[in-house]
Scaffold this motif. Structure first.
Motif, PDB file in Angstrom:
ATOM      1  N   LEU A 167      24.891  -1.979  -0.448  1.00  0.00           N
ATOM      2  CA  LEU A 167      23.744  -2.768  -0.903  1.00  0.00           C
ATOM      3  C   LEU A 167      23.231  -3.706   0.177  1.00  0.00           C
ATOM      4  N   ARG A 168      24.094  -4.523   0.738  1.00  0.00           N
ATOM      5  CA  ARG A 168      23.655  -5.505   1.743  1.00  0.00           C
ATOM      6  C   ARG A 168      23.120  -4.828   2.999  1.00  0.00           C
ATOM      7  N   GLU A 169      23.787  -3.785   3.430  1.00  0.00           N
ATOM      8  CA  GLU A 169      23.365  -3.070   4.633  1.00  0.00           C
ATOM      9  C   GLU A 169      21.955  -2.497   4.462  1.00  0.00           C
ATOM     10  N   ILE A 170      21.718  -1.836   3.367  1.00  0.00           N
ATOM     11  CA  ILE A 170      20.409  -1.205   3.131  1.00  0.00           C
ATOM     12  C   ILE A 170      19.336  -2.265   2.918  1.00  0.00           C
ATOM     13  N   ARG A 171      19.655  -3.302   2.159  1.00  0.00           N
ATOM     14  CA  ARG A 171      18.672  -4.374   1.917  1.00  0.00           C
ATOM     15  C   ARG A 171      18.274  -5.050   3.215  1.00  0.00           C
ATOM     16  N   GLN A 172      19.242  -5.371   4.075  1.00  0.00           N
ATOM     17  CA  GLN A 172      18.922  -6.032   5.344  1.00  0.00           C
ATOM     18  C   GLN A 172      18.105  -5.130   6.258  1.00  0.00           C
ATOM     19  N   ARG A 173      18.439  -3.842   6.287  1.00  0.00           N
ATOM     20  CA  ARG A 173      17.698  -2.916   7.134  1.00  0.00           C
ATOM     21  C   ARG A 173      16.258  -2.778   6.655  1.00  0.00           C
ATOM     22  N   ASN A 218       0.841  -1.210   0.000  1.00  0.00           N
ATOM     23  CA  ASN A 218       0.000   0.000   0.000  1.00  0.00           C
ATOM     24  C   ASN A 218       0.867   1.248   0.000  1.00  0.00           C
ATOM     25  N   ILE A 219       0.203   2.397  -0.067  1.00  0.00           N
ATOM     26  CA  ILE A 219       0.893   3.676  -0.167  1.00  0.00           C
ATOM     27  C   ILE A 219       1.589   4.050   1.142  1.00  0.00           C
ATOM     28  N   ARG A 220       1.006   3.668   2.286  1.00  0.00           N
ATOM     29  CA  ARG A 220       1.656   3.966   3.569  1.00  0.00           C
ATOM     30  C   ARG A 220       2.999   3.258   3.685  1.00  0.00           C
ATOM     31  N   SER A 221       3.026   2.022   3.262  1.00  0.00           N
ATOM     32  CA  SER A 221       4.276   1.270   3.282  1.00  0.00           C
ATOM     33  C   SER A 221       5.292   1.884   2.328  1.00  0.00           C
ATOM     34  N   ALA A 222       4.835   2.352   1.175  1.00  0.00           N
ATOM     35  CA  ALA A 222       5.729   2.983   0.204  1.00  0.00           C
ATOM     36  C   ALA A 222       6.321   4.270   0.771  1.00  0.00           C
ATOM     37  N   GLN A 223       5.505   5.072   1.442  1.00  0.00           N
ATOM     38  CA  GLN A 223       6.010   6.307   2.036  1.00  0.00           C
ATOM     39  C   GLN A 223       6.985   6.020   3.177  1.00  0.00           C
ATOM     40  N   ALA A 224       6.706   4.985   3.957  1.00  0.00           N
ATOM     41  CA  ALA A 224       7.610   4.619   5.047  1.00  0.00           C
ATOM     42  C   ALA A 224       8.954   4.131   4.499  1.00  0.00           C
ATOM     43  N   MET A 225       8.911   3.345   3.422  1.00  0.00           N
ATOM     44  CA  MET A 225      10.159   2.862   2.809  1.00  0.00           C
ATOM     45  C   MET A 225      10.952   4.030   2.236  1.00  0.00           C
ATOM     46  N   MET A 226      10.285   4.982   1.626  1.00  0.00           N
ATOM     47  CA  MET A 226      10.981   6.128   1.072  1.00  0.00           C
ATOM     48  C   MET A 226      11.625   6.959   2.185  1.00  0.00           C
ATOM     49  N   LEU A 277      14.720   5.188   3.343  1.00  0.00           N
ATOM     50  CA  LEU A 277      15.823   5.342   2.396  1.00  0.00           C
ATOM     51  C   LEU A 277      16.407   6.753   2.446  1.00  0.00           C
ATOM     52  N   LEU A 278      15.564   7.742   2.633  1.00  0.00           N
ATOM     53  CA  LEU A 278      16.067   9.108   2.772  1.00  0.00           C
ATOM     54  C   LEU A 278      16.921   9.248   4.029  1.00  0.00           C
ATOM     55  N   LEU A 279      16.522   8.577   5.119  1.00  0.00           N
ATOM     56  CA  LEU A 279      17.335   8.592   6.335  1.00  0.00           C
ATOM     57  C   LEU A 279      18.656   7.852   6.138  1.00  0.00           C
ATOM     58  N   ASP A 280      18.676   6.890   5.224  1.00  0.00           N
ATOM     59  CA  ASP A 280      19.912   6.172   4.887  1.00  0.00           C
ATOM     60  C   ASP A 280      20.771   6.945   3.893  1.00  0.00           C
ATOM     61  N   ARG A 281      20.384   8.183   3.630  1.00  0.00           N
ATOM     62  CA  ARG A 281      21.113   9.085   2.731  1.00  0.00           C
ATOM     63  C   ARG A 281      21.109   8.604   1.274  1.00  0.00           C
ATOM     64  N   ILE A 282      19.991   8.038   0.862  1.00  0.00           N
ATOM     65  CA  ILE A 282      19.769   7.729  -0.548  1.00  0.00           C
ATOM     66  C   ILE A 282      18.967   8.898  -1.112  1.00  0.00           C
ATOM     67  N   ASP A 283      19.493   9.534  -2.128  1.00  0.00           N
ATOM     68  CA  ASP A 283      18.876  10.723  -2.698  1.00  0.00           C
ATOM     69  C   ASP A 283      17.517  10.389  -3.313  1.00  0.00           C
TER      70      ASP A 283
END
Length: 171
Positions: free
Chosen positions: A143-149, A11-19, A22-28
């Protein structure tokens, strides 16, 4: 070099949470894209463009190589058949190769935008059910760090793989 992570979100809530994660992980934000069957669902999220939805880059590279080969053959034909083309210099071969490579690369890229990409076809059934596909381009070192998190913090998300695939050359 970056790798693309694919996650299928319910759903959209999950998509916003994932984004947000990722922003907190410093992915632009320019490296995070979403795709859904109904584009209105993801109105405020960054939508996937032609590069994420299709195999444009790989098709253009293949078209460039094949165009250069066909240009080489055409240049050789023009040079060795003077009664058909007239007298031409040997420099016609590299010109034909460049023109053939550029023309075929542009044609192959244009054709590739019309068809869904390899990774998108793999998730077609899930997209038809109303899910959202997230494509995140991350540095290969992280890659592995972000995927596992992401998998740990979001168990509702289905991991869809990484592109280009991870390969170990030596065990």
């Amino acid at each position: 070099m970056r790798r693309r992570l694919y996650f299928v979100l319910p759903n959209i809530r999950s998509a916003q949470a994932m984004m947000n994660e990722l922003l907190l992980d410093r992915i632009d934000e320019n490296h995070i894209h979403f795709h859904a069957q109904n584009e209105q669902i993801i109105a405020q999220l960054p939508k996937a463009g032609a590069i994420e939805k299709s195999d444009v880059i790989y098709s253009a590279l293949a078209g460039f190589v094949f165009g250069a080969i066909f240009g080489l053959l055409g240049g050789l034909l023009a040079y060795f058949v003077p009664w058909w083309f007239g007298e031409v210099a040997l420099t016609v071969i590299p010109y034909c190769m460049v023109i053939g490579a550029l023309a075929c690369a542009a044609w192959a890229a244009a054709v590739a935008t019309a068809a869904p990409g390899y990774q998108l076809r793999a998730h077609r059934q899930q997209l038809e059910q109303g899910n959202i596909l997230m494509v995140a381009s991350v540095p290969w070192q992280r890659l592995r760090e972000i995927r596992q998190r992401l998998m740990l913090h979001h168990p509702e998300a289905l991991y869809g793989g990484v592109w280009p695939a991870e390969h170990r050359l030596f065990p």
